[in-house]
Design a protein around this motif. Structure first.
Motif, PDB file in Angstrom:
ATOM      1  N   VAL A 220       0.845  -1.200   0.000  1.00 42.11           N
ATOM      2  CA  VAL A 220       0.000   0.000   0.000  1.00 42.11           C
ATOM      3  C   VAL A 220       0.879   1.248   0.000  1.00 42.11           C
ATOM      4  O   VAL A 220       0.607   2.228  -0.712  1.00 42.11           O
ATOM      5  N   LEU A 221       1.940   1.213   0.777  1.00 45.92           N
ATOM      6  CA  LEU A 221       2.867   2.346   0.832  1.00 45.92           C
ATOM      7  C   LEU A 221       3.509   2.603  -0.530  1.00 45.92           C
ATOM      8  O   LEU A 221       3.630   3.764  -0.962  1.00 45.92           O
ATOM      9  N   LEU A 222       3.890   1.553  -1.229  1.00 43.47           N
ATOM     10  CA  LEU A 222       4.496   1.742  -2.550  1.00 43.47           C
ATOM     11  C   LEU A 222       3.486   2.291  -3.557  1.00 43.47           C
ATOM     12  O   LEU A 222       3.862   3.039  -4.463  1.00 43.47           O
ATOM     13  N   ARG A 223       2.217   1.945  -3.396  1.00 42.85           N
ATOM     14  CA  ARG A 223       1.205   2.543  -4.272  1.00 42.85           C
ATOM     15  C   ARG A 223       1.003   4.024  -3.954  1.00 42.85           C
ATOM     16  O   ARG A 223       0.696   4.827  -4.837  1.00 42.85           O
ATOM     17  N   ALA A 224       1.188   4.391  -2.700  1.00 41.90           N
ATOM     18  CA  ALA A 224       1.035   5.790  -2.297  1.00 41.90           C
ATOM     19  C   ALA A 224       2.255   6.628  -2.656  1.00 41.90           C
ATOM     20  O   ALA A 224       2.132   7.859  -2.837  1.00 41.90           O
ATOM     21  N   TRP A 225       3.409   6.015  -2.781  1.00 41.06           N
ATOM     22  CA  TRP A 225       4.657   6.762  -2.833  1.00 41.06           C
ATOM     23  C   TRP A 225       4.769   7.711  -4.035  1.00 41.06           C
ATOM     24  O   TRP A 225       5.246   8.856  -3.875  1.00 41.06           O
ATOM     25  N   PRO A 226       4.364   7.342  -5.261  1.00 37.80           N
ATOM     26  CA  PRO A 226       4.467   8.314  -6.358  1.00 37.80           C
ATOM     27  C   PRO A 226       3.734   9.620  -6.079  1.00 37.80           C
ATOM     28  O   PRO A 226       4.203  10.695  -6.483  1.00 37.80           O
ATOM     29  N   SER A 227       2.615   9.542  -5.399  1.00 36.86           N
ATOM     30  CA  SER A 227       1.887  10.766  -5.048  1.00 36.86           C
ATOM     31  C   SER A 227       2.667  11.601  -4.034  1.00 36.86           C
ATOM     32  O   SER A 227       2.612  12.834  -4.049  1.00 36.86           O
ATOM     33  N   VAL A 228       3.400  10.948  -3.139  1.00 40.34           N
ATOM     34  CA  VAL A 228       4.242  11.680  -2.181  1.00 40.34           C
ATOM     35  C   VAL A 228       5.345  12.420  -2.922  1.00 40.34           C
ATOM     36  O   VAL A 228       5.601  13.612  -2.672  1.00 40.34           O
ATOM     37  N   THR A 229       6.023  11.748  -3.842  1.00 35.41           N
ATOM     38  CA  THR A 229       7.140  12.400  -4.542  1.00 35.41           C
ATOM     39  C   THR A 229       6.666  13.502  -5.491  1.00 35.41           C
ATOM     40  O   THR A 229       7.423  14.435  -5.783  1.00 35.41           O
ATOM     41  N   GLU A 230       5.420  13.419  -5.966  1.00 37.36           N
ATOM     42  CA  GLU A 230       4.865  14.532  -6.736  1.00 37.36           C
ATOM     43  C   GLU A 230       4.710  15.769  -5.862  1.00 37.36           C
ATOM     44  O   GLU A 230       4.980  16.895  -6.303  1.00 37.36           O
ATOM     45  N   ARG A 231       4.250  15.575  -4.635  1.00 38.60           N
ATOM     46  CA  ARG A 231       4.045  16.701  -3.712  1.00 38.60           C
ATOM     47  C   ARG A 231       5.358  17.185  -3.087  1.00 38.60           C
ATOM     48  O   ARG A 231       5.493  18.379  -2.762  1.00 38.60           O
ATOM     49  N   VAL A 232       6.296  16.255  -2.869  1.00 44.49           N
ATOM     50  CA  VAL A 232       7.563  16.585  -2.205  1.00 44.49           C
ATOM     51  C   VAL A 232       8.699  16.068  -3.094  1.00 44.49           C
ATOM     52  O   VAL A 232       9.213  14.962  -2.889  1.00 44.49           O
ATOM     53  N   PRO A 233       9.081  16.831  -4.119  1.00 45.03           N
ATOM     54  CA  PRO A 233      10.133  16.367  -5.030  1.00 45.03           C
ATOM     55  C   PRO A 233      11.424  16.048  -4.272  1.00 45.03           C
ATOM     56  O   PRO A 233      11.812  16.762  -3.347  1.00 45.03           O
ATOM     57  N   GLY A 234      12.058  14.963  -4.656  1.00 42.91           N
ATOM     58  CA  GLY A 234      13.304  14.561  -4.023  1.00 42.91           C
ATOM     59  C   GLY A 234      13.131  13.696  -2.802  1.00 42.91           C
ATOM     60  O   GLY A 234      14.122  13.245  -2.212  1.00 42.91           O
ATOM     61  N   ALA A 235      11.889  13.430  -2.380  1.00 39.66           N
ATOM     62  CA  ALA A 235      11.671  12.597  -1.199  1.00 39.66           C
ATOM     63  C   ALA A 235      12.170  11.177  -1.450  1.00 39.66           C
ATOM     64  O   ALA A 235      12.124  10.673  -2.580  1.00 39.66           O
ATOM     65  N   ARG A 236      12.637  10.547  -0.399  1.00 34.41           N
ATOM     66  CA  ARG A 236      13.151   9.187  -0.471  1.00 34.41           C
ATOM     67  C   ARG A 236      12.446   8.329   0.581  1.00 34.41           C
ATOM     68  O   ARG A 236      12.073   8.808   1.646  1.00 34.41           O
ATOM     69  N   LEU A 237      12.329   7.037   0.245  1.00 30.11           N
ATOM     70  CA  LEU A 237      11.694   6.063   1.132  1.00 30.11           C
ATOM     71  C   LEU A 237      12.666   4.916   1.367  1.00 30.11           C
ATOM     72  O   LEU A 237      13.246   4.390   0.419  1.00 30.11           O
ATOM     73  N   VAL A 238      12.818   4.526   2.635  1.00 20.34           N
ATOM     74  CA  VAL A 238      13.639   3.371   2.983  1.00 20.34           C
ATOM     75  C   VAL A 238      12.757   2.335   3.671  1.00 20.34           C
ATOM     76  O   VAL A 238      12.056   2.648   4.642  1.00 20.34           O
ATOM     77  N   LEU A 239      12.767   1.116   3.136  1.00 22.73           N
ATOM     78  CA  LEU A 239      12.079  -0.009   3.763  1.00 22.73           C
ATOM     79  C   LEU A 239      13.123  -0.843   4.503  1.00 22.73           C
ATOM     80  O   LEU A 239      14.041  -1.395   3.884  1.00 22.73           O
ATOM     81  N   VAL A 240      12.983  -0.927   5.818  1.00 21.17           N
ATOM     82  CA  VAL A 240      13.919  -1.665   6.664  1.00 21.17           C
ATOM     83  C   VAL A 240      13.237  -2.964   7.082  1.00 21.17           C
ATOM     84  O   VAL A 240      12.195  -2.932   7.741  1.00 21.17           O
ATOM     85  N   GLY A 241      13.814  -4.091   6.694  1.00 26.04           N
ATOM     86  CA  GLY A 241      13.229  -5.382   7.035  1.00 26.04           C
ATOM     87  C   GLY A 241      13.377  -6.358   5.894  1.00 26.04           C
ATOM     88  O   GLY A 241      13.807  -5.999   4.784  1.00 26.04           O
ATOM     89  N   ASP A 242      13.016  -7.589   6.169  1.00 26.05           N
ATOM     90  CA  ASP A 242      13.029  -8.636   5.152  1.00 26.05           C
ATOM     91  C   ASP A 242      11.777  -9.470   5.356  1.00 26.05           C
ATOM     92  O   ASP A 242      11.075  -9.329   6.365  1.00 26.05           O
ATOM     93  N   GLY A 243      11.475 -10.342   4.412  1.00 24.18           N
ATOM     94  CA  GLY A 243      10.290 -11.164   4.564  1.00 24.18           C
ATOM     95  C   GLY A 243       9.849 -11.770   3.250  1.00 24.18           C
ATOM     96  O   GLY A 243      10.483 -11.572   2.200  1.00 24.18           O
ATOM     97  N   PRO A 244       8.729 -12.468   3.262  1.00 23.60           N
ATOM     98  CA  PRO A 244       8.313 -13.241   2.084  1.00 23.60           C
ATOM     99  C   PRO A 244       7.919 -12.396   0.889  1.00 23.60           C
ATOM    100  O   PRO A 244       7.904 -12.897  -0.242  1.00 23.60           O
ATOM    101  N   ASP A 245       7.577 -11.118   1.100  1.00 20.75           N
ATOM    102  CA  ASP A 245       7.143 -10.271  -0.015  1.00 20.75           C
ATOM    103  C   ASP A 245       8.276  -9.431  -0.601  1.00 20.75           C
ATOM    104  O   ASP A 245       8.023  -8.542  -1.425  1.00 20.75           O
ATOM    105  N   ALA A 246       9.515  -9.683  -0.191  1.00 23.73           N
ATOM    106  CA  ALA A 246      10.621  -8.817  -0.599  1.00 23.73           C
ATOM    107  C   ALA A 246      10.754  -8.716  -2.115  1.00 23.73           C
ATOM    108  O   ALA A 246      10.872  -7.612  -2.673  1.00 23.73           O
ATOM    109  N   THR A 247      10.731  -9.843  -2.815  1.00 18.97           N
ATOM    110  CA  THR A 247      10.932  -9.822  -4.263  1.00 18.97           C
ATOM    111  C   THR A 247       9.815  -9.055  -4.964  1.00 18.97           C
ATOM    112  O   THR A 247      10.065  -8.226  -5.854  1.00 18.97           O
ATOM    113  N   ARG A 248       8.581  -9.317  -4.556  1.00 18.98           N
ATOM    114  CA  ARG A 248       7.437  -8.646  -5.195  1.00 18.98           C
ATOM    115  C   ARG A 248       7.476  -7.143  -4.939  1.00 18.98           C
ATOM    116  O   ARG A 248       7.183  -6.335  -5.828  1.00 18.98           O
ATOM    117  N   LEU A 249       7.841  -6.740  -3.713  1.00 18.28           N
ATOM    118  CA  LEU A 249       7.886  -5.321  -3.390  1.00 18.28           C
ATOM    119  C   LEU A 249       9.005  -4.612  -4.150  1.00 18.28           C
ATOM    120  O   LEU A 249       8.825  -3.484  -4.626  1.00 18.28           O
TER     121      LEU A 249
END
Length: 397
Positions: A220-249
């Motif tokens: 859900v966060l990755l679907r939201a993220w393009p809208s964040v970077t449109e509003r805040v150019p240059g913003a960066r996101l860091v996902l800390v963790g591992d798990g079964p969805d890593a490849t898909r994400l």
């Protein structure tokens, strides 16, 4: 199964699967605190993961027992239950404390109430599944509640979810706590320089700490993220963790997203963040927002069980969004990234709130009260022999 003879201080057996993430951290901190308080503390869990590593680093005060078990129920459950029975026979606990769905399933199947058993769901099993599987999980929790002397929930909302599902038993709410000395404010720029590549050091930064899985909602966060970077150019996101969805994400992420992998200590990641986010689909009470607030960082979380209770009342309007709503998530993140004064104010309020309501020492003390209610007042040193007979009587079913 033979009943334990009562020692002069309670012999507690914690049983846990999972061995990573928030549950493992709660078990490790609780076990260490109880050992320091004089309890005879044992933990049964698999050999690999955060929890057994933490126990090995506890200095011998907590005894680790190998319990080979997968995270989810499956065809190996019968063998896992037999293995757990052997651990219980060897430890001869005064009280068993089972953490999360899998350990709660195996422990209650083996013991069936023959030893005082505390079950702590850390979010209900039936929330993680759907359809017929969810129905079976609810039926199991209703049936197995008879074998728990106490059900400990980490939030009132988690307790209410159980009751609405028909789980009847004696409930106690003990809110999650964090180590406020380990998770404390620090210099954001220094943390960024240690952790991030040079282009990220001065960028507006959002950090999400959590297992990469459906529960935590990083999709859900990755679907939201393009809208964040449109509003805040240059913003960066860091996902800390591992798990079964890593490849898909990873496949769904754009170049402004960094996958940092699992971190043995997330404190510096919180300090580095302008905003910490956790878009979970369900929780009992998530640890990551509490840890972030302890580090004086503002948070954005979804309004699932435990979220409202974990936040200071005057910060909820800025921190809470509906689950599975990328648009609302993007608006909340962008608003905070563009308002440093608000971020600083929310960070200060969050730190005060955690110190007052979510110190791990408070949680350990509250669990101690539960144990005393179930066992009676036990002597805490061998010199108090006069109390031993009374204690044995309290612990004999």
């Amino acid at each position: 199964m033979p009943l334990p003879s009562a020692p002069l201080s309670p012999r507690v057996l914690h049983i846990s699967q999972p061995v990573d993430g928030g549950v493992a951290q709660v078990v490790a901190e609780l076990a260490r605190a109880q050992a320091a308080a004089g309890l005879d503390v044992h933990v049964a869990c698999p050999d690999e993961g955060l929890l057994p590593r933490a126990l090995r680093g506890a200095g011998g005060g907590v005894h680790h027992h190998s319990w080979p078990a997968s995270r989810s129920p499956g065809t190996g459950l019968r063998a896992e239950a037999r293995a757990l029975g052997r651990v219980i026979d060897a430890v001869r606990p005064t009280l068993v404390h089972a953490h999360s769905a899998k350990a709660g399933l195996a422990a209650r199947l083996v013991l069936r109430g023959r030893v005082p058993t505390v079950f702590q769901p850390h979010a209900w099993s039936f929330e993680a599944v759907g359809g017929a599987t969810a129905l079976l999980a609810r039926r199991w929790e209703r049936h197995a509640a008879r074998w728990a002397a106490r059900i400990v929930c980490v939030s009132e909302a988690e307790r209410d979810t159980g009751r609405r599902a028909g789980v009847e038993g004696t409930f106690t709410v003990v809110p999650n706590g964090v180590d406020v000395d380990r998770f404390r404010p620090g210099a954001p720029h220094e943390a960024r320089e240690r952790l991030l590549p040079a282009p990220f050091v001065r960028a507006p930064l959002v950090v999400c700490v959590g297992r990469l899985c459906r529960q935590k909602g990083q999709d859900v966060l990755l679907r939201a993220w393009p809208s964040v970077t449109e509003r805040v150019p240059g913003a960066r996101l860091v996902l800390v963790g591992d798990g079964p969805d890593a490849t898909r994400l990873r496949a769904a992420a754009d170049p402004s997203v960094v996958f940092a992998g699992a971190a043995p200590d997330a404190a510096d990641w919180y300090r580095a963040a302008d905003v910490v986010v956790l878009p979970s689909r369900w929780e009992g009470m998530a640890l990551a927002p509490l840890e972030a607030m302890a580090c004086a960082r503002p948070v954005v979380v979804t309004d699932v069980d435990g979220a409202r209770e974990s936040l200071p009342g005057d910060g909820r309007a800025h921190a809470l969004v509906p689950p599975e709503d990328p648009a609302a998530l993007a608006r909340a993140l962008a608003a905070l990234l563009r308002d440093q004064a608000l971020r600083d104010a929310l960070g200060r309020r969050g730190r005060r709130h955690v110190l007052d309501h979510h110190d791990a020492r408070h949680a350990a003390a509250a669990i101690g009260v539960v144990y005393r209610e179930l066992l009676g007042a036990a002597p805490t040193n061998a010199a108090n022999a006069a109390k031993a007979a009374e204690y044995r009587e309290c612990t004999t079913p």
